[in-house]
Design a protein around this motif. Structure first.
Motif, PDB file in Angstrom:
ATOM      1  N   UNK A 286       5.664 -13.873   0.220  1.00 59.64           N
ATOM      2  CA  UNK A 286       6.045 -12.768   0.772  1.00 59.64           C
ATOM      3  C   UNK A 286       5.643 -11.385  -0.044  1.00 59.64           C
ATOM      4  N   UNK A 287       5.477 -11.958  -1.319  1.00 59.68           N
ATOM      5  CA  UNK A 287       5.044 -10.634  -2.387  1.00 59.68           C
ATOM      6  C   UNK A 287       3.803 -10.250  -2.022  1.00 59.68           C
ATOM      7  N   UNK A 288       2.758 -10.966  -1.493  1.00 53.30           N
ATOM      8  CA  UNK A 288       1.305 -10.741  -1.279  1.00 53.30           C
ATOM      9  C   UNK A 288       1.646  -9.593   0.140  1.00 53.30           C
ATOM     10  N   UNK A 289       2.400 -10.109   0.989  1.00 53.44           N
ATOM     11  CA  UNK A 289       2.389  -9.295   2.317  1.00 53.44           C
ATOM     12  C   UNK A 289       2.942  -7.939   1.922  1.00 53.44           C
ATOM     13  N   UNK A 290       4.099  -7.911   1.173  1.00 55.13           N
ATOM     14  CA  UNK A 290       4.686  -6.604   0.689  1.00 55.13           C
ATOM     15  C   UNK A 290       3.318  -5.701   0.036  1.00 55.13           C
ATOM     16  N   UNK A 291       2.640  -6.294  -0.709  1.00 57.39           N
ATOM     17  CA  UNK A 291       1.771  -5.785  -1.599  1.00 57.39           C
ATOM     18  C   UNK A 291       0.676  -5.066  -0.395  1.00 57.39           C
ATOM     19  N   UNK A 292       0.193  -5.630   0.266  1.00 61.96           N
ATOM     20  CA  UNK A 292      -0.908  -5.437   1.170  1.00 61.96           C
ATOM     21  C   UNK A 292      -0.184  -4.456   2.218  1.00 61.96           C
ATOM     22  N   UNK A 293       0.890  -4.466   2.509  1.00 62.24           N
ATOM     23  CA  UNK A 293       1.717  -3.501   3.499  1.00 62.24           C
ATOM     24  C   UNK A 293       1.835  -2.032   2.456  1.00 62.24           C
ATOM     25  N   UNK A 294       1.789  -2.133   1.282  1.00 64.47           N
ATOM     26  CA  UNK A 294       2.065  -0.651   0.465  1.00 64.47           C
ATOM     27  C   UNK A 294       0.718  -0.049   0.383  1.00 64.47           C
ATOM     28  N   UNK A 295      -0.426  -1.036   0.313  1.00 64.89           N
ATOM     29  CA  UNK A 295      -1.770  -0.283   0.230  1.00 64.89           C
ATOM     30  C   UNK A 295      -2.071   0.344   1.623  1.00 64.89           C
ATOM     31  N   UNK A 296      -1.712  -0.387   2.763  1.00 63.53           N
ATOM     32  CA  UNK A 296      -1.804   0.066   4.234  1.00 63.53           C
ATOM     33  C   UNK A 296      -1.260   1.401   4.378  1.00 63.53           C
ATOM     34  N   UNK A 297       0.155   1.216   3.785  1.00 62.76           N
ATOM     35  CA  UNK A 297       1.025   2.515   3.833  1.00 62.76           C
ATOM     36  C   UNK A 297       0.370   3.698   3.309  1.00 62.76           C
ATOM     37  N   UNK A 298       0.018   3.808   2.076  1.00 61.93           N
ATOM     38  CA  UNK A 298      -0.656   4.738   1.420  1.00 61.93           C
ATOM     39  C   UNK A 298      -1.983   4.991   2.101  1.00 61.93           C
ATOM     40  N   UNK A 299      -2.673   4.081   2.715  1.00 61.32           N
ATOM     41  CA  UNK A 299      -3.941   4.703   3.434  1.00 61.32           C
ATOM     42  C   UNK A 299      -3.472   5.450   4.617  1.00 61.32           C
ATOM     43  N   UNK A 300      -2.429   5.046   5.451  1.00 65.38           N
ATOM     44  CA  UNK A 300      -2.049   5.841   6.479  1.00 65.38           C
ATOM     45  C   UNK A 300      -1.460   7.291   5.972  1.00 65.38           C
ATOM     46  N   UNK A 301      -0.971   7.424   5.080  1.00 62.90           N
ATOM     47  CA  UNK A 301      -0.398   8.558   4.546  1.00 62.90           C
ATOM     48  C   UNK A 301      -1.695   9.511   4.370  1.00 62.90           C
ATOM     49  N   UNK A 302      -2.703   8.863   3.667  1.00 60.01           N
ATOM     50  CA  UNK A 302      -3.899   9.529   3.253  1.00 60.01           C
ATOM     51  C   UNK A 302      -4.599  10.203   4.379  1.00 60.01           C
ATOM     52  N   UNK A 303      -4.735   9.345   5.263  1.00 59.64           N
ATOM     53  CA  UNK A 303      -5.526   9.431   6.696  1.00 59.64           C
ATOM     54  C   UNK A 303      -4.898  10.748   7.305  1.00 59.64           C
ATOM     55  N   UNK A 304      -3.646  10.487   7.550  1.00 59.37           N
ATOM     56  CA  UNK A 304      -2.570  11.465   8.244  1.00 59.37           C
ATOM     57  C   UNK A 304      -2.842  12.936   7.435  1.00 59.37           C
ATOM     58  N   UNK A 305      -2.603  12.920   6.035  1.00 60.13           N
ATOM     59  CA  UNK A 305      -2.637  14.280   5.421  1.00 60.13           C
ATOM     60  C   UNK A 305      -4.147  14.884   5.477  1.00 60.13           C
ATOM     61  N   UNK A 306      -5.071  14.112   5.197  1.00 58.34           N
ATOM     62  CA  UNK A 306      -6.354  14.418   4.996  1.00 58.34           C
ATOM     63  C   UNK A 306      -6.842  14.991   6.390  1.00 58.34           C
ATOM     64  N   UNK A 307      -6.566  14.517   7.266  1.00 60.69           N
ATOM     65  CA  UNK A 307      -6.804  14.739   8.915  1.00 60.69           C
ATOM     66  C   UNK A 307      -6.227  16.087   8.978  1.00 60.69           C
ATOM     67  N   UNK A 308      -4.953  16.370   8.883  1.00 63.78           N
ATOM     68  CA  UNK A 308      -4.281  17.512   9.291  1.00 63.78           C
ATOM     69  C   UNK A 308      -4.760  18.660   8.538  1.00 63.78           C
ATOM     70  N   UNK A 309      -5.074  18.464   7.193  1.00 59.97           N
ATOM     71  CA  UNK A 309      -5.652  19.453   6.351  1.00 59.97           C
ATOM     72  C   UNK A 309      -6.734  20.016   6.942  1.00 59.97           C
ATOM     73  N   UNK A 310      -7.775  19.176   6.876  1.00 59.23           N
ATOM     74  CA  UNK A 310      -9.170  19.380   7.555  1.00 59.23           C
ATOM     75  C   UNK A 310      -9.136  19.975   8.729  1.00 59.23           C
TER      76      UNK A 310
END
Length: 363
Positions: A1-25
């Motif tokens: 489960x720990x690995x699943x949590x770690x992967x989910x957090x990486x993908x969560x940060x990527x989602x935030x980055x894609x959204x913020x970067x896209x909206x600003x541009x």
């Protein structure tokens, strides 16, 4: 489960980055940036998966207490009484609004859509900061510092991701650098200051924390800031100079290298953020990091501290680090592939890490 949590957090940060970067541009006039293709589908997937990835740590807690209380009772208790569950409720609500906004957005209303989307995304980052380790230890300083830290990094990474991987040309690149360099510098300062506050909240004794997994992750993350600053300097100043003298120079690969290093930092953050922070009486023999044990296999207990010495191994790895830094700079000069440049960056961090570990002694 720990690995699943770690992967989910990486993908969560990527989602935030894609959204913020896209909206600003989307808010930036087209003559001040290269032409980028921001697909509505990409924003929709990021927004709709965001609450799913944010729910994985909540699910981890539910699974932990379910054997004692039962599944449905555990879900009820976690979502209504735990701060991580309450925060996720707001994450789900905010994400639903964001998904709805993306679905109904019209092409002739890009600026309004981007502004509202950016506000909602920042609000969603606040819900994640609310449920963080730092927020549970110090609700005021912890939440604010985590919020500023994640917002600044997501904005910086997001712009690099979208420009580096979605740009179809490098027109108006000098105009782009004129404002992005200031944004990146502001994000770097905000990340550094908030990182210091987070470290103060979560870690008691920065170097002594290297003996546990959380401290090891923090050290490796900070070492990756060295190649990050190097490529930030290249993209902010050297590339601008080269484009002024050579209009055919392609700057996009170096933005991609910088974005890859930031992605590695994301992964490291996701891994060590799932470890218990070294706060309170944390140091026991069982708590010592397996990585730290590779260098120091002696007796370690709650009274142990870290000191530093200079020895032959330290000097060798110091010289090797300097040589690798030279090769990293040479890879830019020779226009090497981004894989080669990224590999040299990783080798620099590895060499400096070994130098630091060889220099430490347990007292």
């Amino acid at each position: 489960m720990d690995i699943v949590v770690m992967v989910s957090q990486v993908l969560l940060y990527v989602c935030f980055s894609v959204l913020l970067g896209s909206f600003l541009l989307l808010l930036v006039p087209s003559n001040n940036r290269p032409e980028v293709i921001i697909r509505k589908r990409m924003l929709f997937i990021s927004a709709i998966t965001l609450p799913i990835f944010a729910f994985i740590p909540v699910l981890d807690i539910i699974v932990l207490i379910a054997p004692r209380l039962g599944l449905f009772e555990s879900i009820k208790i976690v979502l209504t009484t735990y701060s991580v569950g309450n925060a996720w409720n707001f994450t789900l609500f905010g994400s639903a609004i964001l998904v709805f906004l993306i679905v109904i957005a019209r092409s002739n209303e890009k600026r309004i859509f981007a502004f509202l989307g950016m506000i909602l995304t920042v609000g969603l980052i606040l819900t994640i900061a609310w449920s963080s380790h730092a927020g549970s230890i110090n609700p005021t300083t912890g939440i604010i510092s985590h919020f500023v830290h994640l917002t600044a990094v997501s904005l910086w990474v997001g712009i690099l991701f979208v420009v580096g991987w979605c740009a179809i040309n490098y027109n108006n690149w000098i105009e782009f650098l004129s404002w992005f360099s200031q944004v990146a510098f502001g994000c770097l300062v905000a990340t550094g200051l908030s990182g210091l506050l987070l470290t103060d909240v979560l870690v008691e004794g920065y170097t002594d924390a290297w003996m546990v997994s959380y401290g090891q992750g923090l050290l490796i993350k900070h070492l990756f800031l060295l190649p990050l600053v190097f490529y930030a300097f290249i993209n902010g100043f050297i590339v601008k100079y080269k484009l002024s003298n050579d209009a055919t120079f392609n700057p996009i690969p170096w933005v991609r290298v910088e974005s890859l290093i930031l992605f590695v930092i994301f992964m490291i953050t996701a891994v060590f953020s799932q470890q218990s922070p070294p706060h309170g009486n944390y140091l026991t023999s069982d708590a010592v990091s397996p990585i730290f044990r590779l260098f120091h296999n002696g007796m370690i207990d709650s009274s142990s501290t870290i000191g530093f010495v200079i020895n032959l191994d330290t000097v060798i790895f110091f010289i090797l680090s300097i040589l690798l830094m030279g090769l990293m700079a040479l890879s830019f000069y020779k226009k090497a592939s981004i894989i080669v440049s990224f590999l040299f960056s990783c080798l620099v961090v590895t060499s400096i890490y070994f130098m630091v570990m060889m220099a430490t002694v347990v007292q």
